[in-house]
Design an enzyme around this catalytic site. Structure first.
Site: not given
Length: 357
Positions: A49, A75, A85, A152, A166, A198, A205, A286
């Site tokens: 478009e 879209c 678009c 965790a 934490s 955090d 890494r 996470e």
């Protein structure tokens, strides 16, 4: 005449295969004359478009009041590389849009946006041919996305102390394992609370590690624009809601891709389907206890990685790994299957399969 214009749009769509994006052709018509044409050439580049609008303007044609013939519903979701678009159609005062097929991507609801802006919308008018044209795209969307949660906790089920500290519950070996795990997934998902508290990078890494997409669930768009997760905007996606202001969406859209899923709370099922349509096949959650609870409640989780550290934290106000409202009776507890237990350094890793509801 309508059929002829749409057939031209189909011929244009066949000129390229921008997989994993769909093949789309667009024809701009005014007073019975074709004033602009375009097709989607490559993923990450302008959509059909936009190319048709630019083509018309380069020819000195006025697009206001014209009609679009497009092989796929335009879209409407915000994407940094390719703006929606529908916005361009509305901004250029195009009067009417005729499309061949509705986009199966749940993030694309172009008809609604266009109708709200007063654009006449007709379609779908030739779904059979459009589906044949985009068999590969449709097959890709239909492939299920695998979703896992990494949690965790201490031996008494806490994720942090009563003050919110934490770092770190698990040991170095467990953290290295998580970095390796991230590199095996297409995307890592966290909540806004985790980003604010955090400020993680969410990268893998490790040597030769592959950094995943970073997905943030933020219903209000309350995270800071200079957060570490925006280190590489092309691989950052923020999923928000309609209650987040347009100004906030536009500002954050300069740093990341913005998807709107839900009115006041993020619809995680819809979000996963939208990410699936992008070709994201493996997502590792996470997040904090609330995102964990939301994902489990939505029934989108396939696997659980649960690290248990040999520590006792205590505290009635210290958070557990799963928040939310919880269940009322034990018979409604979520059943975990196929347990696998591994010792990772000083910690215990338990893996479970979960049946989607």
């Amino acid at each position: 005449m309508m059929a002829n214009f749409m057939q031209l749009a189909f011929r244009l769509a066949k000129k390229a295969d921008p997989f994993p994006n769909p093949r789309v052709g667009a024809v701009l018509v005014k007073d019975g004359e074709v004033i602009g044409t375009g097709y989607h050439k490559k993923a990450g580049e302008e959509h059909a478009e936009i190319n048709a609008i630019n083509d018309a303007k380069q020819k000195g044609k006025k697009v206001e009041g014209s009609t679009f013939y497009v092989t796929l519903e335009p879209c409407s979701h915000t994407n940094k590389r390719t703006p929606p678009c529908t916005g361009a159609i509305i901004a250029n005062k195009i009067k009417k849009v005729v499309f061949a097929m509705k986009d199966p991507n749940p993030l694309v609801d172009g008809r609604k946006k266009l109708k709200e802006a007063g654009v006449i919308v007709v379609g779908p008018i030739n779904e059979k041919k459009a589906r044949t044209l985009n068999k590969k795209y449709l097959k890709n969307i239909a492939r299920k996305t695998f979703v896992a949660i990494k949690m965790a906790m201490s031996a008494d089920g806490k994720t942090a102390t009563k003050t919110g500290d934490s770092k770190w519950i698990t040991g170095e070996n467990a953290r290295k394992f998580v970095h390796k795990l991230r590199s095996e997934f297409d995307a890592v998902m966290v909540g806004a609370g985790t980003v604010k508290k955090d400020n993680p990078r969410l990268t893998a890494r490790i040597k030769d590690g592959r950094n995943p997409y970073r997905i943030i669930i933020d219903s209000d768009l309350c995270i800071l624009i200079n957060s570490n997760v925006f280190g590489n905007g092309e691989k950052t996606i923020v999923i928000t809601t309609e209650k987040a202001s347009r100004k906030k969406r536009e500002r954050m859209g300069k740093k990341a891709q913005i998807f709107v899923c839900g009115k006041k709370e993020v619809d995680l099922k819809k979000a996963i389907l939208g990410l699936q349509a992008m070709g994201i096949r493996k997502i590792l959650i996470e997040g904090g206890s609330e995102l964990n609870a939301g994902a489990l409640k939505a029934g989108i989780v396939d696997k659980l990685y649960l690290f248990i550290a040999p520590k006792i934290i205590g505290g009635r106000t210290a958070k557990g790994v799963v928040g939310g409202d919880g269940i009322k009776t034990m018979e409604k507890a979520l059943k975990l299957k196929n347990r696998k237990t591994t010792i990772v350094g000083y910690d215990v890793l338990m893996e479970f399969d979960i049946e989607r509801r």
